[in-house]
Write an enzyme that holds these catalytic residues in place. Structure first.
Site, mmCIF file in Angstrom:
data_model
loop_
_atom_site.group_PDB
_atom_site.id
_atom_site.type_symbol
_atom_site.label_atom_id
_atom_site.label_comp_id
_atom_site.label_asym_id
_atom_site.label_seq_id
_atom_site.Cartn_x
_atom_site.Cartn_y
_atom_site.Cartn_z
ATOM 1 N N ARG A 138 7.928 -5.336 11.975
ATOM 2 C CA ARG A 138 8.118 -4.287 10.985
ATOM 3 C C ARG A 138 9.001 -4.829 9.862
ATOM 4 O O ARG A 138 9.700 -5.834 10.042
ATOM 5 C CB ARG A 138 8.763 -3.054 11.613
ATOM 6 C CG ARG A 138 7.931 -2.423 12.743
ATOM 7 C CD ARG A 138 8.677 -1.272 13.387
ATOM 8 N NE ARG A 138 7.880 -0.617 14.430
ATOM 9 C CZ ARG A 138 7.868 -0.991 15.706
ATOM 10 N NH1 ARG A 138 8.633 -2.016 16.101
ATOM 11 N NH2 ARG A 138 7.116 -0.354 16.595
ATOM 12 N N LYS A 163 12.167 -0.671 17.145
ATOM 13 C CA LYS A 163 11.962 0.774 17.241
ATOM 14 C C LYS A 163 12.196 1.237 18.674
ATOM 15 O O LYS A 163 11.680 0.650 19.623
ATOM 16 C CB LYS A 163 10.544 1.121 16.794
ATOM 17 C CG LYS A 163 10.320 2.610 16.557
ATOM 18 C CD LYS A 163 8.964 2.852 15.933
ATOM 19 C CE LYS A 163 8.751 4.342 15.635
ATOM 20 N NZ LYS A 163 7.430 4.583 15.003
ATOM 21 N N HIS A 269 3.920 -2.612 5.432
ATOM 22 C CA HIS A 269 3.483 -2.265 6.787
ATOM 23 C C HIS A 269 2.008 -2.595 7.006
ATOM 24 O O HIS A 269 1.573 -2.756 8.151
ATOM 25 C CB HIS A 269 3.748 -0.787 7.056
ATOM 26 C CG HIS A 269 3.918 -0.467 8.518
ATOM 27 N ND1 HIS A 269 4.980 -0.944 9.264
ATOM 28 C CD2 HIS A 269 3.160 0.262 9.376
ATOM 29 C CE1 HIS A 269 4.868 -0.505 10.510
ATOM 30 N NE2 HIS A 269 3.779 0.220 10.604
ATOM 31 N N ARG A 272 1.460 -5.678 8.998
ATOM 32 C CA ARG A 272 1.554 -5.489 10.460
ATOM 33 C C ARG A 272 0.240 -4.954 11.000
ATOM 34 O O ARG A 272 -0.251 -5.406 12.041
ATOM 35 C CB ARG A 272 2.705 -4.532 10.770
ATOM 36 C CG ARG A 272 2.868 -4.143 12.240
ATOM 37 C CD ARG A 272 4.136 -3.305 12.396
ATOM 38 N NE ARG A 272 4.171 -2.524 13.611
ATOM 39 C CZ ARG A 272 4.655 -2.954 14.781
ATOM 40 N NH1 ARG A 272 5.106 -4.181 14.880
ATOM 41 N NH2 ARG A 272 4.681 -2.155 15.836
ATOM 42 N N HIS A 295 4.805 -1.750 21.094
ATOM 43 C CA HIS A 295 4.394 -0.372 21.347
ATOM 44 C C HIS A 295 4.721 0.017 22.779
ATOM 45 O O HIS A 295 4.445 -0.727 23.719
ATOM 46 C CB HIS A 295 2.888 -0.204 21.115
ATOM 47 C CG HIS A 295 2.500 -0.252 19.667
ATOM 48 N ND1 HIS A 295 1.209 -0.491 19.247
ATOM 49 C CD2 HIS A 295 3.242 -0.084 18.538
ATOM 50 C CE1 HIS A 295 1.173 -0.465 17.920
ATOM 51 N NE2 HIS A 295 2.381 -0.216 17.482
ATOM 52 N N TYR A 304 -6.051 0.456 16.390
ATOM 53 C CA TYR A 304 -6.587 -0.698 15.666
ATOM 54 C C TYR A 304 -8.010 -1.031 16.093
ATOM 55 O O TYR A 304 -8.711 -1.750 15.384
ATOM 56 C CB TYR A 304 -5.681 -1.916 15.855
ATOM 57 C CG TYR A 304 -4.304 -1.678 15.286
ATOM 58 C CD1 TYR A 304 -4.106 -1.553 13.922
ATOM 59 C CD2 TYR A 304 -3.195 -1.538 16.115
ATOM 60 C CE1 TYR A 304 -2.853 -1.311 13.390
ATOM 61 C CE2 TYR A 304 -1.941 -1.302 15.600
ATOM 62 C CZ TYR A 304 -1.775 -1.181 14.234
ATOM 63 O OH TYR A 304 -0.529 -0.933 13.721
#
Length: 322
Positions: A138, A163, A269, A272, A295, A304
């Site tokens: 990120r 995150k 972003h 990414r 994630h 994706y």
């Protein structure tokens, strides 16, 4: 605003810092609490309840026409205010309707578009953009990268406090190893100048500076992408060298997109998103991609699979079979 509000906002900051929330979260929550109090004529939140909270959120949604994510942030700030700061756990807090975020397919650049974008960048902006695309980091994970977290021997980068407060590993692209080494030679010279000038060391999170007093001045803790000038730490008031500002890279990417003739609504972003999509196109396992992206749930990574370069959901159109 009367004397109550500064005291309240000071308490909000105090609790946020106690819980080690980021400075960004602190600024956002304080601003939402301030707006909430001002909206209701500077009444103290203890004297208000569900009706006032709903009125404020309705105002944001109907009159201010804010995005669902902004609406969600305002609600989260008010929930934090009542639960954590005022320690008021009222039943109506659980019944507040949360805005439904629209499901969006992520914007993805093709490999040729990524190449054209890179051609329009230079210097540290080019290196940062390549790192974003080559590692899946990120924006702020890249901006906050420390020297000690780049392992040239193992060919990997350790992403700290990503995150959700999680650490993870991602690859260091071989093609970036030498450019990154050259970049760090210039950064080390800047670090040496700061030490010679007696500049205070860099910011360390969660009281690490007290546990390791020499760490803020050490080379390992220095920023990979430091700012060109000193700035005042908003919490401590110390003038020190911070990491580079994310807005400078965002502006450079936006300008490069225009110069490259790319009309997609792309951003930092997007690199990414493109990293993940291109890995899946190359046949890499989705669980591997999930780990590289950090994630928590594979369902997040599954988005994706909907933008792979195989047409709608990978289905061959009957028109192409005629």
């Amino acid at each position: 605003m009367d004397a109550v509000a500064p005291t309240l906002l000071g308490r909000v900051r105090e609790v946020i810092r106690y819980k080690h929330y980021s400075i960004r979260t602190e600024r956002a929550y304080v601003e939402w609490v301030r707006r909430f109090v001002a909206f209701h004529g500077r009444r103290h939140p203890r004297d208000m309840g569900a009706e006032e909270v709903r009125a404020f959120l309705t105002h944001l949604a109907v009159e201010a026409d804010v995005a669902a994510s902004t609406h969600q942030q305002a609600l989260s700030a008010l929930l934090f205010l009542y639960r954590e700061v005022l320690e008021v756990d009222l039943p109506w807090l659980l019944n507040l309707a949360r805005p439904k975020k629209p499901k969006r397919v992520p914007v993805v650049l093709s490999r040729s578009e990524v190449g054209r974008l890179f051609e329009m960048l230079d210097g540290s902006h080019a290196l940062m953009a390549r790192l974003l695309y080559g590692t899946g980091m990120r924006l702020m994970e890249c901006i906050r990268l420390r020297v000690k977290d780049v392992d040239f021997e193992r060919g990997e980068i350790t992403v700290r406090d990503g995150k959700g407060g999680k650490d993870r590993h991602t690859m260091l692209p071989e093609s970036l190893a030498d450019p990154l080494r050259q970049h760090l030679l210039h950064v080390r010279a800047l670090w040496g100048n700061d030490r010679a000038a007696g500049v205070p060391g860099v910011y360390l999170p969660t009281a690490l500076a007290r546990k390791y007093p020499g760490a803020p001045e050490s080379w390992g803790w220095f920023w990979v992408f430091p700012a060109s000038a000193l700035s005042v730490d908003p919490r401590s008031g110390i003038s020190r060298r911070h990491h580079a500002q994310e807005q400078t890279l965002q502006r450079a990417i936006k300008r490069a997109l225009g110069e490259a003739g790319i009309v997609k609504p792309a951003s930092t972003h997007t690199l990414r998103h493109s990293f993940a999509t291109h890995l899946l196109e190359s046949g890499y396992d989705i669980r591997t991609v999930q780990e590289l992206l950090g994630h928590a749930d594979v369902s997040t990574t599954m988005i994706y699979t909907h933008v792979l370069n195989r047409g709608g959901r990978g289905v061959c159109s009957p028109l192409d079979r005629m």
